[in-house]
Design a protein around this motif. Structure first.
Motif, PDB file in Angstrom:
ATOM      1  N   PRO A  67       0.834  -1.219   0.000  1.00  0.00           N
ATOM      2  CA  PRO A  67       0.000   0.000   0.000  1.00  0.00           C
ATOM      3  C   PRO A  67       0.861   1.259   0.000  1.00  0.00           C
ATOM      4  CG  PRO A  67      -0.021  -1.053   2.159  1.00  0.00           C
ATOM      5  CD  PRO A  67       0.656  -2.010   1.231  1.00  0.00           C
ATOM      6  N   ARG A  70      -2.891   5.226   3.300  1.00  0.00           N
ATOM      7  CA  ARG A  70      -4.032   4.767   4.099  1.00  0.00           C
ATOM      8  C   ARG A  70      -5.036   5.913   4.194  1.00  0.00           C
ATOM      9  NH1 ARG A  70      -5.857   1.009   7.493  1.00  0.00           N
ATOM     10  NH2 ARG A  70      -7.225   1.643   9.215  1.00  0.00           N
ATOM     11  N   SER A  78      -8.840   2.327   5.189  1.00  0.00           N
ATOM     12  CA  SER A  78      -8.378   1.260   4.300  1.00  0.00           C
ATOM     13  C   SER A  78      -7.044   1.649   3.693  1.00  0.00           C
ATOM     14  CB  SER A  78      -9.403   0.992   3.190  1.00  0.00           C
ATOM     15  OG  SER A  78      -9.562   2.152   2.386  1.00  0.00           O
ATOM     16  N   ASP A  79      -6.240   0.618   3.413  1.00  0.00           N
ATOM     17  CA  ASP A  79      -4.963   0.823   2.739  1.00  0.00           C
ATOM     18  C   ASP A  79      -5.154   0.649   1.237  1.00  0.00           C
ATOM     19  OD1 ASP A  79      -3.678   1.279   5.106  1.00  0.00           O
ATOM     20  OD2 ASP A  79      -3.041  -0.805   5.365  1.00  0.00           O
ATOM     21  N   SER A  80      -4.432   1.452   0.466  1.00  0.00           N
ATOM     22  CA  SER A  80      -4.587   1.417  -0.990  1.00  0.00           C
ATOM     23  C   SER A  80      -3.226   1.246  -1.656  1.00  0.00           C
ATOM     24  CB  SER A  80      -5.237   2.704  -1.506  1.00  0.00           C
ATOM     25  OG  SER A  80      -6.525   2.888  -0.950  1.00  0.00           O
ATOM     26  N   THR A  81      -3.169   0.324  -2.604  1.00  0.00           N
ATOM     27  CA  THR A  81      -2.004   0.224  -3.478  1.00  0.00           C
ATOM     28  C   THR A  81      -2.142   1.257  -4.587  1.00  0.00           C
ATOM     29  OG1 THR A  81      -3.086  -1.427  -4.857  1.00  0.00           O
ATOM     30  CG2 THR A  81      -1.781  -2.234  -2.996  1.00  0.00           C
ATOM     31  N   GLY A  84      -5.130   0.194  -6.630  1.00  0.00           N
ATOM     32  CA  GLY A  84      -6.342   0.411  -5.859  1.00  0.00           C
ATOM     33  C   GLY A  84      -6.685   1.881  -5.727  1.00  0.00           C
ATOM     34  N   GLY A  85      -5.657   2.717  -5.563  1.00  0.00           N
ATOM     35  CA  GLY A  85      -5.896   4.153  -5.467  1.00  0.00           C
ATOM     36  C   GLY A  85      -6.460   4.723  -6.753  1.00  0.00           C
ATOM     37  N   GLU A  88     -10.117   3.762  -6.867  1.00  0.00           N
ATOM     38  CA  GLU A  88     -10.910   4.515  -5.900  1.00  0.00           C
ATOM     39  C   GLU A  88     -11.186   5.928  -6.392  1.00  0.00           C
ATOM     40  OE1 GLU A  88      -9.173   4.468  -2.061  1.00  0.00           O
ATOM     41  OE2 GLU A  88      -9.272   2.287  -1.845  1.00  0.00           O
TER      42      GLU A  88
END
Length: 214
Positions: A67, A70, A78-81, A84-85, A88
């Protein structure tokens, strides 16, 4: 046709610190204006370039798997890679930020990896293919290097905006450190490469000029 004398033939070499043309002889190894060491070529350009590039590729794996930030909104976190970011921000309607992060964290590194690998491989093989285009590619890499930290800056900017508006908190995570290392290592790889290696062999495009010597 008379061809102009090369810097090497005249015993001259450009200082990489201030750009002054210096005489190269056994007694002078430093620029008399700025004191920097003068040399005709970058030492171990290929081996250093490959070393930095391979190290960057190794660090790029945890940079994408771990990640990078956070996010805590309305009591839930939530944590984001990196991937993932991007998703989002895209789902939240911030497609412009998502696009910037995708280009900076995926597109630009991919271009740099492929371009540096191409330059190092062709120079090591003594290729005579597309010398002018490869020189232009190297200049493009130098230009991209100025924007390499864009992804890190975006994370910092988003964190500042979110906390300023009181919407929640965003904190950096370990992945951003690895990504920063990738940026630094690719910059070192590009800086280690000597573009004059492209012109060391007669080129097919007719743009070759002998001598290496600045």
């Amino acid at each position: 046709m008379n061809t102009p004398a090369q810097a090497e033939q005249m015993g001259l070499c450009l200082c990489h610190g201030c750009g002054q043309a210096c005489e190269v002889n056994k007694d002078a190894h430093r620029c008399d204006r700025c004191g920097a060491a003068i040399h005709r070529r970058k030492a171990n350009a290929l081996s250093r370039g490959w070393a930095f590039l391979l190290a960057a590729l190794v660090f790029y794996i945890p940079a994408n798997l771990l990640p990078v930030m956070r996010t805590e909104m309305l009591g839930s976190g939530s944590d984001s890679t990196i991937g993932g970011g991007v998703l989002e921000f895209w789902e939240a309607g911030a497609w412009d930020i998502a696009l910037i992060i995708f280009i900076a964290s995926v597109g630009v590194p991919a271009i740099k990896f492929l371009s540096l690998g191409l330059l190092l491989f062709t120079a090591q093989r003594g290729s005579t293919w597309a010398c002018r285009q490869r020189s232009q590619l190297y200049r493009l890499l130098e230009l991209i290097g100025y924007w390499s930290m864009l992804d890190v800056m975006v994370v910092a900017l988003v964190a500042a905006l979110v906390q300023l508006r009181g919407l929640g908190t965003i904190e950096p995570r370990l992945g951003i450190l690895f990504f920063g290392m990738v940026v630094v290592l690719t910059m070192f790889s590009a800086m280690s490469f000597d573009p004059r290696l492209i012109w060391d062999h007669p080129c097919n495009d007719g743009d070759h000029t002998d001598g290496a010597g600045d």
